[in-house]
Design a protein around this motif. Structure first.
Motif, PDB file in Angstrom:
ATOM      1  N   VAL A 185      13.658  56.773 -31.602  1.00  0.00           N
ATOM      2  CA  VAL A 185      12.395  56.166 -31.175  1.00  0.00           C
ATOM      3  C   VAL A 185      12.239  56.316 -29.669  1.00  0.00           C
ATOM      4  O   VAL A 185      13.182  56.070 -28.918  1.00  0.00           O
ATOM      5  N   LEU A 186      11.045  56.720 -29.235  1.00  0.00           N
ATOM      6  CA  LEU A 186      10.760  56.758 -27.797  1.00  0.00           C
ATOM      7  C   LEU A 186      10.392  55.342 -27.358  1.00  0.00           C
ATOM      8  O   LEU A 186       9.320  54.847 -27.658  1.00  0.00           O
ATOM      9  N   LEU A 187      11.320  54.676 -26.644  1.00  0.00           N
ATOM     10  CA  LEU A 187      11.080  53.296 -26.214  1.00  0.00           C
ATOM     11  C   LEU A 187      10.355  53.233 -24.878  1.00  0.00           C
ATOM     12  O   LEU A 187       9.646  52.289 -24.611  1.00  0.00           O
ATOM     13  N   ARG A 188      10.573  54.233 -24.045  1.00  0.00           N
ATOM     14  CA  ARG A 188       9.843  54.289 -22.764  1.00  0.00           C
ATOM     15  C   ARG A 188       9.736  55.745 -22.343  1.00  0.00           C
ATOM     16  O   ARG A 188      10.749  56.415 -22.215  1.00  0.00           O
ATOM     17  N   PRO A 189       8.513  56.249 -22.122  1.00  0.00           N
ATOM     18  CA  PRO A 189       8.410  57.587 -21.544  1.00  0.00           C
ATOM     19  C   PRO A 189       8.956  57.545 -20.125  1.00  0.00           C
ATOM     20  O   PRO A 189       8.879  56.511 -19.455  1.00  0.00           O
ATOM     21  N   GLY A 190       9.517  58.626 -19.643  1.00  0.00           N
ATOM     22  CA  GLY A 190      10.110  58.613 -18.312  1.00  0.00           C
ATOM     23  C   GLY A 190      10.417  60.009 -17.824  1.00  0.00           C
ATOM     24  O   GLY A 190       9.739  60.970 -18.179  1.00  0.00           O
ATOM     25  N   GLY A 191      11.468  60.110 -17.032  1.00  0.00           N
ATOM     26  CA  GLY A 191      11.767  61.318 -16.271  1.00  0.00           C
ATOM     27  C   GLY A 191      12.056  62.563 -17.087  1.00  0.00           C
ATOM     28  O   GLY A 191      12.011  63.670 -16.549  1.00  0.00           O
ATOM     29  N   ILE A 192      12.383  62.424 -18.356  1.00  0.00           N
ATOM     30  CA  ILE A 192      12.524  63.606 -19.212  1.00  0.00           C
ATOM     31  C   ILE A 192      11.392  63.587 -20.225  1.00  0.00           C
ATOM     32  O   ILE A 192      11.226  62.619 -20.962  1.00  0.00           O
ATOM     33  N   PRO A 193      10.576  64.639 -20.246  1.00  0.00           N
ATOM     34  CA  PRO A 193       9.411  64.636 -21.125  1.00  0.00           C
ATOM     35  C   PRO A 193       9.800  64.613 -22.605  1.00  0.00           C
ATOM     36  O   PRO A 193      10.842  65.135 -22.993  1.00  0.00           O
ATOM     37  N   ARG A 194       8.929  63.997 -23.387  1.00  0.00           N
ATOM     38  CA  ARG A 194       9.090  63.901 -24.837  1.00  0.00           C
ATOM     39  C   ARG A 194       9.417  65.270 -25.458  1.00  0.00           C
ATOM     40  O   ARG A 194      10.332  65.383 -26.284  1.00  0.00           O
TER      41      ARG A 194
END
Ligand code: TXA
Ligand code: MG
Length: 312
Positions: A185-194
């Motif tokens: 699960v993606l809990l927070r988008p951040g410095g590494i793209p999806r």
């Protein structure tokens, strides 16, 4: 204020082992560090940040072996760690038997958020401390993340024991992926793209359910909030607005900062928090140009939406 030479880092490590608070640079943003194995030390983080106590913290470790003492790695978690550690990825894993990250750092959850930062200063500090460090972003709860030692000093002067100087690179927090079941699960988008994560996994990430009981990151809607009012997706400036531009959308002026005049999302992420702060210091209203949602744009837009909700 400490330098990043070995003697200064030894001093910082001593403070941390004694239960103190030390802010330090990572490749994403500055972290406000404390011994993650000590409830008393971690309590000081919540106090200094004014952070709601139900929000669990990321435990930073120096090595894979140290991470494996804290969390149980599924095959998918192992793939992600192989691909992205050290670096701006946090994995939420089931807590390992005998893990030392304390209850308070996990907000009592049977899971733990782990990250191996790539920043050399963070690496050296973790190695010198020899324990996991809980380190949320070094900003008061709900406010813009700190990307320079000077920002940290403004917000925490007199309330923490030391700041290790240094510079960040990514400018936006780590991507958080929950690996508690077979479906990451993606809990927070951040410095590494999806996309980069999905390419390694060979499957799509699920999105955290809105309103899910446990707070993925800033699932407190109002987060990363400047004081100014933000107007998103603006294509021109009103007379009383300052501009946070992207790709030269607004007419340039003394009240306009362009996150990346050449439209580069990596450069934009690196400028995001510093530029928001600079505009927020002088202007009550900020218009924000449209930012594409590809790559790091997802994380940038996530932070901007939260900033817009949280603004006064
Ligand atoms: O880039 C970063 O990740 C920065 C630098 C300093 O490393 N750190 C950071 O930590 O952003 P923090 O504490 O500000 O963000 C931690 C997020 C929280 O929003 C929390 O909800 C989530 O991680 N988190 C931590 N443990 C969790 C868990 N067991 N389950 C779900 N979410 C968790
Ligand atoms: Mg934060």
């Amino acid at each position: 204020m400490l330098g990043a030479d070995p003697a200064a880092l030894a001093t910082a490590a001593d403070i941390l082992r004694a239960g103190g608070l030390v802010a330090f640079p990572t490749e994403t943003v500055f972290g406000l560090g404390a011994d993650a194995t000590s409830d008393a030390a971690v309590a000081k983080i919540y106090a200094a940040k004014g952070r709601p106590a139900f929000n669990p913290l990321i435990a930073h470790v120096a090595t894979r072996a140290a991470a494996e003492q804290q969390g149980i790695f599924s095959p998918q978690a192992t793939k992600l760690a192989d691909a992205f550690w050290p670096g701006p990825l946090t994995l939420v894993l089931p807590l390992a038997a005998g893990a030392s990250v304390c209850d308070l750092a996990r907000a009592g959850l049977p899971s733990v958020a782990l990250r191996i930062p790539s920043h050399p200063v963070a690496q050296q500090l973790l190695a010198a401390v020899g324990r996991p460090l809980a380190a949320p972003s070094a900003n008061p709860s709900g406010r813009v993340s700190a990307v320079t030692a000077a920002h940290v000093r403004v917000d925490f002067d007199g309330r923490i024991d030391a700041i290790v100087d240094g510079s960040v690179e990514v400018g936006i927090e780590s991507t958080i992926v929950g690996c508690l079941t077979d479906a990451p699960v993606l809990l927070r988008p951040g410095g590494i793209p999806r996309d980069a994560i999905e390419a390694v996994l060979g499957v799509k990430l699920r999105d955290a359910a809105a309103g899910a009981a446990i707070n993925a990151p800033g699932m407190l809607e109002a987060h990363y909030a400047p004081r100014a009012r933000l107007r998103l997706d603006a294509t021109s400036l009103e007379a009383d607005e300052a501009g946070l531009d992207f790709g030269g959308c607004f007419a340039s002026g003394s009240n306009v900062l362009d996150l990346s005049s050449r439209g580069d999302l990596v450069e934009a992420a690196a400028h995001l928090f510093a530029y928001l702060r600079r505009l927020d210091e002088k202007h009550p209203k900020i218009a924000v140009a449209p930012i594409p949602s590809a790559g790091l744009g997802e994380a940038i837009n996530d932070r901007l939406r939260r900033a817009a909700v949280g603004a006064a």
